[in-house]
Enzyme design. Sequence first.
Site, PDB file in Angstrom:
ATOM      1  N   HIS A 322      -2.472   1.657   5.404  1.00  0.00           N
ATOM      2  CA  HIS A 322      -3.450   0.605   5.683  1.00  0.00           C
ATOM      3  C   HIS A 322      -3.056  -0.198   6.916  1.00  0.00           C
ATOM      4  O   HIS A 322      -1.911  -0.186   7.363  1.00  0.00           O
ATOM      5  CB  HIS A 322      -3.638  -0.305   4.470  1.00  0.00           C
ATOM      6  CG  HIS A 322      -2.431  -1.100   4.078  1.00  0.00           C
ATOM      7  ND1 HIS A 322      -2.098  -2.306   4.662  1.00  0.00           N
ATOM      8  CD2 HIS A 322      -1.476  -0.874   3.133  1.00  0.00           C
ATOM      9  CE1 HIS A 322      -1.008  -2.787   4.098  1.00  0.00           C
ATOM     10  NE2 HIS A 322      -0.593  -1.942   3.173  1.00  0.00           N
ATOM     11  N   CYS A 341       3.360   0.540  -0.176  1.00  0.00           N
ATOM     12  CA  CYS A 341       2.376   1.153   0.714  1.00  0.00           C
ATOM     13  C   CYS A 341       2.904   1.147   2.151  1.00  0.00           C
ATOM     14  O   CYS A 341       3.882   0.471   2.467  1.00  0.00           O
ATOM     15  CB  CYS A 341       1.056   0.400   0.638  1.00  0.00           C
ATOM     16  SG  CYS A 341       0.169   0.630  -0.923  1.00  0.00           S
TER      17      CYS A 341
END
Length: 440
Positions: A322, A341
């Site tokens: 992301h 992440c």
Amino acid sequence: ARLDTALSLSLIRFINDIHYGRVKPRQLNYPSPFGSKQSLDAASLIKQSLDNQALAQVPEIAAPQFKQYRQLKQVLAQYRQALPRADFQPLIFEKSLRPGDRHPQTSLLRDRLIAAGALPAQQPEQVANEENLYSETLQEGVKAFQRQNGLQADGVIGTETAARLNQSPEQKILQIELAMERLRWLPEDLSGPLIIVNIPAYELWAFDRLDDSQPLNMKVIVGKALKNQTPVLFEEMKYLEFKPYWNIPRNIMNEEILPRLTNDWGYLESQNMELVGNSESWEDIFDDIRRGKIRARQRPGKKNPLGKVKFIFPNQADVYLHDTSTPGLFNRSRRDFSHGCVRVEAAEKLAEFVLNHQPESGWDLSAIQKAMQASQTRRVTLTKAIPVLFYYATAFVDHNDNIHFYPDIYEQDAALKKALGIWPMPANNGVLTARSSGSS
């Protein structure tokens, strides 16, 4: 006959070790795609090679066919053929070495940088004029060395740079060998387009094809060592979301956000967050949050840590790629800050790479920029899934054939050495006496 049998068995084991690896990745909790390779009939390969008088080609046939493997193999041969390693001497720094300082081991430092390929060999008269001086020439060599090793290229020899300079050739050889072992675990059918994240390198590469000489390359931020490690995985990217909501994981909600809510219910609104779900009564709401009956999410916006786009490849660890709302962290040399992440430095370019590989998608850079600036969340399902590989290698040869060595941030090299039965090697920590806490 016994000798012939022993040689044959040894050759079969050798072929299997080269093809499958010496350690089963399951031993180290790697997911199923790793180590899932087609069977190799070593006996038939040997017989066929003997019939064709090509036995010397057997290792090349059995080994992984990845360019990275061949590059590492070539570098490994160079390190093994280097000068006798018994002459290796440590560089000793009582304090950080800065531009203009003098040091009694500048000659050894120069040799170390030349051996690492960070500094070209100099003429004797140049060396004589720079005796004991940490000169501009040496500083440029140190900066190149720092870039090779994923450190901040500031030319200051602090604790981390000193540790890297004092890595013995044996230690670097072992890092290369461990990286090659992990490449033997990869699936054989890898092809482009392909996105690869090397976790300890804090780098992402996106390849149109595996022999792509100019892949898209960018910095990334990975999970914090050792608490929130980014997992190794091999999955397929299924969709993108522009202007995404951040669905806050339950552990983050319970450990970080809930204690703040207890003291300040207005914290949710101040962070542009909202609760999703129903509670039977106001008194039960905190218990319902702890049980996961009610969850929280953060709306799209400047405070959203996912930034303007996220890239989803469904996986058990629930991690993804992301954008980020804190781009300044990419200026750090060590970039393990996330909860697991992977944050990407150039999300717009990665979105362009992904969508350009969709047949008749109609997405160009202008459309991507418009979606990233929109006020509404938009999901884009990929008609052609793109493989995503998160892997772990502390030795890596880049597309310019330069070798890089990285710290073992998750101690996975240590675990693999143990699985291989390799005793820990001395780290020369006793001679690393640079004491600057803020230098590379």
